[in-house]
Write an enzyme that holds these catalytic residues in place. Structure first.
Site, PDB file in Angstrom:
ATOM      1  CG  HIS A   1      16.849  -0.567   0.279  1.00  0.00           C
ATOM      2  ND1 HIS A   1      17.089   0.137  -0.797  1.00  0.00           N
ATOM      3  CD2 HIS A   1      17.776   0.057   1.058  1.00  0.00           C
ATOM      4  CE1 HIS A   1      17.857   1.016  -0.656  1.00  0.00           C
ATOM      5  NE2 HIS A   1      18.567   1.108   0.382  1.00  0.00           N
TER       6      HIS A   1
ATOM      7  CB  SER B   1     -11.515 -16.143   0.454  1.00  0.00           C
ATOM      8  OG  SER B   1     -11.970 -16.910  -0.771  1.00  0.00           O
TER       9      SER B   1
ATOM     10  CE  LYS C   1      -6.685 -14.933   1.079  1.00  0.00           C
ATOM     11  NZ  LYS C   1      -6.624 -14.812  -0.257  1.00  0.00           N
TER      12      LYS C   1
ATOM     13  CD  GLU D   1      -6.473  -6.094  -0.040  1.00  0.00           C
ATOM     14  OE1 GLU D   1      -6.413  -6.539  -1.324  1.00  0.00           O
ATOM     15  OE2 GLU D   1      -6.850  -6.841   0.716  1.00  0.00           O
TER      16      GLU D   1
END
Ligand code: ARG
Length: 466
Positions: free
Chosen positions: A155, A276, A282, A289
């Site tokens: 979980h 970024s 970043k 992804e």
């Protein structure tokens, strides 16, 4: 003028021509199409169905076309209906009337079925090779992290301690299953459909076994209707690739979490991350992804193929031309993703201190604490309840099971002694789980050896037929 123009009184509408044409995407089949035609023409000559001299002229002509496409001297004609028509027309323009005999005892229906099988068998072998490299990389990373304790989750809540090696080796098992699925798929694909004709074979005395041997297929198909209309191998391959992509997608999701500041278990190599355009701090896990995103695309390809096939009566229907873009996309996506993913994984830096710190804070040794009492004679349910009380105490006092004084332990249960601290140390929790499949370093080391042996063993079923 179309090769089939005899029956028609008008040129086909130019929009219809574009709509109907598949050469924009089936041109990738040129190698397979020519190799198939070479075998067919050879057999036609050998059996005397066509004059051996004409067979030789066809063979020489096809070899010239193959060389010219490979070198770039011959470009595909976008006006051609498909790759099969293009090559046949080109052959006839080069060698004259002999070229018109190539299609004797053959249909585009068995021809296209042959070409896709040959193409996909080669691609499947290539993907198997790439997945093996990825599995070896997983083993290597695991070997370097046999003692790297990290929290195991259920979980997404810290559950019990494992090691990073143990966690990674779960993916090695998935990849082994992917390999065996792909090999089984390639083995079923390994049948020669040529000779099925349009749907009902031919009256010419063709020698299918000879063509089968020339092309290196394991066997010939046994029913001509099935031979031309079977696309199970496309559905199956797209399904295998969807499962593979789901595995890559799950690992991607974990990598994305692990390199967030909330976890910071790993750091991706600069060469495999991006920045970024606005936020200078970043470092983004774009590759992971994109792999996660592209898994959706593969599942879409698989769905396209299933939808395309489910209502088709036997035998060939033009709907089946739609198989190509979907299955090619699934294949290309898998190749692109696996070959980018492997070096990303190989170069990622593991941060063992952060993993251990996360493992130390979440009461993930509570099960081991209860087991300690069980080993002293308490029934498990009573032990479970006692440790539940301890955890509540710790949370209230801002302590952990490692730091809570022994006096507090004894208030909850008199069976606790000083040795409880050793029993619940993270290293002990991991070290003692040496059951087959468990995280103990020696157990995982043995698993890695076993996986490497299986990877080295796997027969390359998918190589045939090229
Ligand atoms: N381009 C077609 C395909 O990809 C080749 C087979 C065409 N056969 C036919 N009877 N129209 O399926």
């Amino acid at each position: 003028m179309k090769l089939w123009a005899g029956r028609f009184q008008k040129e086909v509408d130019s929009k219809v021509n574009d709509f109907n044409s598949s050469i924009a995407f089936d041109c990738v089949l040129y190698e397979q199409d020519i190799k198939g035609s070479l075998a067919h023409a050879t057999m036609l000559g050998e059996t005397g169905i066509i004059d051996p001299a004409e067979s030789a002229a066809i063979v020489a002509g096809l070899q010239g076309i193959l060389a010219d496409i490979r070198s770039g001297a011959l470009a595909f004609d976008p006006e051609a209906e498909d790759i099969h028509m293009f090559i046949e027309a080109e052959l006839t323009s080069r060698i004259g009337d002999a070229g018109k005999r190539l299609h004797t005892a053959r249909s585009r229906n068995d021809q296209v079925a042959l070409d896709i099988r040959m193409y996909l068998m080669e691609k499947t072998a290539e993907i198997i090779g790439l997945v093996k490299q990825l599995a070896y990389t997983v083993c290597e990373k695991a070997e370097q992290n046999l003692e790297t304790v990290m929290p195991g989750y259920t979980h997404l809540q810290r559950a019990q301690p494992v090691t990073f090696a143990h966690h990674l080796m779960a993916y090695a098992e998935m990849l082994l299953r992917d390999i065996s699925r792909l090999e089984a798929c390639a083995a079923r694909m390994n049948e020669l459909p040529l000779g099925s004709g349009a749907l009902a074979t031919t009256t010419y005395p063709i020698d299918r076994d000879r063509v089968c041997a020339l092309l290196g297929f394991a066997r010939v198909t046994q029913n001509s209707l099935d031979g031309v209309s079977d696309r199970d191998f496309c559905l199956e391959l797209a399904s295998c690739l969807s499962i593979l992509m789901v595995h890559l997608s799950r690992l991607s999701e974990e990598i994305i979490l692990w390199c967030s500041w909330e976890f910071k278990f790993i750091e991706l190599d600069d060469a495999y991350a991006t920045g970024s355009s606005i936020m200078p701090q970043k470092k983004n896990p774009d590759i992971a992804e994109l792999v996660r995103g592209k898994a959706a695309r593969t599942i879409g390809d698989m769905t396209t193929l299933f939808g395309m096939m489910k209502g088709l009566p036997l035998a060939y229907n033009k709907d089946m031309q739609e198989d190509k873009e979907a299955v090619f996309d699934a294949v290309n996506t898998a190749i692109l993703c696996v070959s980018t993913f492997t070096p990303m994984l190989a170069t990622m830096k593991v941060l063992p201190e952060n993993m251990r710190r996360a493992a130390a804070k979440g009461f993930i040794n509570a099960t081991d604490c209860a087991d300690y009492l069980v080993k002293k004679g308490l029934p498990f349910r009573d032990a479970y309840k006692a440790v539940g009380g301890l955890v509540a105490k710790c949370i209230e006092a801002g302590q952990t099971l490692e730091t809570l004084p022994i006096a507090e332990y004894r208030q909850v249960c008199a069976l606790f002694d000083e040795d409880v601290y050793a029993a619940i140390s993270l290293d002990a929790c991991v070290r003692e789980r040496k059951v087959t499949g468990g995280p103990a370093p020696e157990t995982v080391a043995a698993h890695i050896r076993q996986v490497r042996a299986r990877l080295a063993d796997e027969a390359d079923i998918g190589k045939k037929g090229g």
